[in-house]
Design a protein around this motif. Structure first.
Motif, PDB file in Angstrom:
ATOM      1  N   THR A  51       0.820  -1.216   0.000  1.00 11.44           N
ATOM      2  CA  THR A  51       0.000   0.000   0.000  1.00 11.44           C
ATOM      3  C   THR A  51       0.855   1.268   0.000  1.00 11.44           C
ATOM      4  O   THR A  51       0.358   2.336  -0.329  1.00 11.44           O
ATOM      5  N   ARG A  52       2.140   1.153   0.325  1.00 10.50           N
ATOM      6  CA  ARG A  52       3.020   2.329   0.375  1.00 10.50           C
ATOM      7  C   ARG A  52       3.965   2.417  -0.822  1.00 10.50           C
ATOM      8  O   ARG A  52       4.767   3.342  -0.894  1.00 10.50           O
ATOM      9  N   ILE A  53       3.890   1.497  -1.744  1.00  9.93           N
ATOM     10  CA  ILE A  53       4.804   1.473  -2.884  1.00  9.93           C
ATOM     11  C   ILE A  53       4.225   2.299  -4.019  1.00  9.93           C
ATOM     12  O   ILE A  53       3.091   2.084  -4.441  1.00  9.93           O
ATOM     13  N   GLU A  54       5.042   3.249  -4.530  1.00 11.18           N
ATOM     14  CA  GLU A  54       4.587   4.094  -5.633  1.00 11.18           C
ATOM     15  C   GLU A  54       4.899   3.467  -6.992  1.00 11.18           C
ATOM     16  O   GLU A  54       4.098   3.568  -7.913  1.00 11.18           O
ATOM     17  N   GLN A  55       6.068   2.831  -7.124  1.00 10.48           N
ATOM     18  CA  GLN A  55       6.477   2.202  -8.384  1.00 10.48           C
ATOM     19  C   GLN A  55       6.762   0.731  -8.108  1.00 10.48           C
ATOM     20  O   GLN A  55       7.886   0.358  -7.794  1.00 10.48           O
ATOM     21  N   PRO A  56       5.755  -0.104  -8.218  1.00 11.00           N
ATOM     22  CA  PRO A  56       5.892  -1.499  -7.804  1.00 11.00           C
ATOM     23  C   PRO A  56       7.005  -2.277  -8.510  1.00 11.00           C
ATOM     24  O   PRO A  56       7.780  -2.969  -7.868  1.00 11.00           O
ATOM     25  N   GLU A  57       7.120  -2.150  -9.815  1.00 11.64           N
ATOM     26  CA  GLU A  57       8.136  -2.936 -10.516  1.00 11.64           C
ATOM     27  C   GLU A  57       9.542  -2.501 -10.127  1.00 11.64           C
ATOM     28  O   GLU A  57      10.412  -3.332  -9.886  1.00 11.64           O
ATOM     29  N   ALA A  58       9.770  -1.220 -10.052  1.00 14.38           N
ATOM     30  CA  ALA A  58      11.086  -0.726  -9.642  1.00 14.38           C
ATOM     31  C   ALA A  58      11.408  -1.194  -8.218  1.00 14.38           C
ATOM     32  O   ALA A  58      12.543  -1.585  -7.920  1.00 14.38           O
ATOM     33  N   TYR A  59      10.411  -1.175  -7.365  1.00 13.93           N
ATOM     34  CA  TYR A  59      10.601  -1.596  -5.984  1.00 13.93           C
ATOM     35  C   TYR A  59      10.971  -3.083  -5.908  1.00 13.93           C
ATOM     36  O   TYR A  59      11.901  -3.471  -5.217  1.00 13.93           O
ATOM     37  N   VAL A  60      10.262  -3.915  -6.655  1.00 19.56           N
ATOM     38  CA  VAL A  60      10.542  -5.358  -6.639  1.00 19.56           C
ATOM     39  C   VAL A  60      11.897  -5.639  -7.252  1.00 19.56           C
ATOM     40  O   VAL A  60      12.666  -6.470  -6.748  1.00 19.56           O
ATOM     41  N   ARG A  61      12.263  -4.939  -8.324  1.00 19.64           N
ATOM     42  CA  ARG A  61      13.592  -5.117  -8.928  1.00 19.64           C
ATOM     43  C   ARG A  61      14.687  -4.753  -7.922  1.00 19.64           C
ATOM     44  O   ARG A  61      15.693  -5.447  -7.812  1.00 19.64           O
ATOM     45  N   GLN A  62      14.481  -3.675  -7.205  1.00 20.29           N
ATOM     46  CA  GLN A  62      15.452  -3.262  -6.187  1.00 20.29           C
ATOM     47  C   GLN A  62      15.612  -4.341  -5.124  1.00 20.29           C
ATOM     48  O   GLN A  62      16.718  -4.657  -4.699  1.00 20.29           O
ATOM     49  N   ILE A  63      14.516  -4.931  -4.705  1.00 16.15           N
ATOM     50  CA  ILE A  63      14.578  -6.020  -3.724  1.00 16.15           C
ATOM     51  C   ILE A  63      15.345  -7.197  -4.308  1.00 16.15           C
ATOM     52  O   ILE A  63      16.186  -7.805  -3.633  1.00 16.15           O
ATOM     53  N   LEU A  64      15.084  -7.528  -5.584  1.00 21.68           N
ATOM     54  CA  LEU A  64      15.799  -8.633  -6.233  1.00 21.68           C
ATOM     55  C   LEU A  64      17.303  -8.390  -6.216  1.00 21.68           C
ATOM     56  O   LEU A  64      18.077  -9.280  -5.854  1.00 21.68           O
ATOM     57  N   TYR A  65      17.731  -7.190  -6.617  1.00 27.84           N
ATOM     58  CA  TYR A  65      19.159  -6.876  -6.644  1.00 27.84           C
ATOM     59  C   TYR A  65      19.766  -7.006  -5.251  1.00 27.84           C
ATOM     60  O   TYR A  65      20.778  -7.671  -5.057  1.00 27.84           O
ATOM     61  N   ARG A  66      19.123  -6.348  -4.307  1.00 28.33           N
ATOM     62  CA  ARG A  66      19.692  -6.325  -2.958  1.00 28.33           C
ATOM     63  C   ARG A  66      19.681  -7.701  -2.295  1.00 28.33           C
ATOM     64  O   ARG A  66      20.618  -8.060  -1.586  1.00 28.33           O
ATOM     65  N   GLN A  67      18.635  -8.462  -2.516  1.00 29.08           N
ATOM     66  CA  GLN A  67      18.550  -9.802  -1.936  1.00 29.08           C
ATOM     67  C   GLN A  67      19.646 -10.694  -2.518  1.00 29.08           C
ATOM     68  O   GLN A  67      20.260 -11.471  -1.797  1.00 29.08           O
ATOM     69  N   GLN A  68      19.881 -10.580  -3.821  1.00 26.04           N
ATOM     70  CA  GLN A  68      20.923 -11.398  -4.437  1.00 26.04           C
ATOM     71  C   GLN A  68      22.303 -10.978  -3.941  1.00 26.04           C
ATOM     72  O   GLN A  68      23.149 -11.821  -3.676  1.00 26.04           O
ATOM     73  N   VAL A  69      22.527  -9.682  -3.800  1.00 25.03           N
ATOM     74  CA  VAL A  69      23.813  -9.215  -3.260  1.00 25.03           C
ATOM     75  C   VAL A  69      23.995  -9.738  -1.836  1.00 25.03           C
ATOM     76  O   VAL A  69      25.082 -10.173  -1.458  1.00 25.03           O
ATOM     77  N   SER A  70      22.933  -9.733  -1.057  1.00 24.95           N
ATOM     78  CA  SER A  70      23.016 -10.265   0.311  1.00 24.95           C
ATOM     79  C   SER A  70      23.389 -11.741   0.299  1.00 24.95           C
ATOM     80  O   SER A  70      24.173 -12.198   1.129  1.00 24.95           O
ATOM     81  N   ARG A  71      22.841 -12.483  -0.650  1.00 26.79           N
ATOM     82  CA  ARG A  71      23.190 -13.906  -0.748  1.00 26.79           C
ATOM     83  C   ARG A  71      24.668 -14.077  -1.055  1.00 26.79           C
ATOM     84  O   ARG A  71      25.320 -14.965  -0.534  1.00 26.79           O
ATOM     85  N   TRP A  72      25.207 -13.242  -1.936  1.00 30.62           N
ATOM     86  CA  TRP A  72      26.614 -13.362  -2.304  1.00 30.62           C
ATOM     87  C   TRP A  72      27.516 -13.039  -1.117  1.00 30.62           C
ATOM     88  O   TRP A  72      28.592 -13.603  -0.974  1.00 30.62           O
TER      89      TRP A  72
END
Length: 183
Positions: A51-72
């Motif tokens: 409900t607080r996300i303005e740009q859903p796709e950009a937000y999910v992509r950002q999570i994908l990048y950061r989550q993968q970096v965290s895994r590495w």
């Protein structure tokens, strides 16, 4: 979450999950199972703040990048998983791209280190500027440049068909800085 927000989220997932999965597969080096896990984690995190996300796709992509970096960064030393069948790419690299070249490029991406693959995917497939790639990966801009340079050289060595005037030009960013234009 309200019913309307829940429906919006479901609609977003139905419309964009294929493209987001494709990105996750690239980030995980072709490991479809890891990509599905990565996407599921990203969607779960997005759902909690939907409900607080303005740009859903950009937000999910950002999570994908950061989550993968965290895994590495977990410093686990696991061998990369090899897969028998490459995932289907979502589209062609560019006009006239041959399927054999795309398959060779996918295989070559899997042979890059995790950092090299991340830089190539973010810089050339996602067409992000160097500064944004650096911020996402938590590394200096100079490291992004040098890693991209070495990664492209390695890709060209692994797939000789990728020459500067050939299909590899389709990996170049769509926008150029003044420094790049001046040579």
């Amino acid at each position: 979450m309200e019913a309307s927000s829940h429906d919006e989220f479901r609609e977003f997932v139905a419309m964009r999950s294929t493209a987001l999965l494709r990105l996750a597969v690239l980030l995980t080096g072709g490991d479809r199972h890891a990509a599905e896990d990565l996407l599921q984690i990203a969607l779960m995190k997005a759902y909690g703040r939907w409900t607080r996300i303005e740009q859903p796709e950009a937000y999910v992509r950002q999570i994908l990048y950061r989550q993968q970096v965290s895994r590495w960064r977990l410093r686990r030393h696991h061998a990369e998983t090899t897969v028998g069948v490459l995932p289907e790419p979502g589209g062609q690299m560019g006009p006239g791209a041959e399927p054999e070249l795309r398959i060779a490029l996918w295989a070559a991406l899997g042979r890059l280190s995790k950092r090299q693959r991340a830089v190539i995917v973010l810089r050339y497939f996602e067409d992000l500027p160097e500064a944004e790639v650096a911020a996402l990966l938590g590394i200096p801009v100079g490291t992004v440049r040098s890693t991209a340079h070495r990664s492209l050289a390695k890709l060209r060595a692994l797939v000789p068909e990728l020459e500067p005037d050939g299909p590899a030009e389709q990996l170049r960013p769509l926008s150029y800085t003044a420094k790049e234009i001046q040579g």
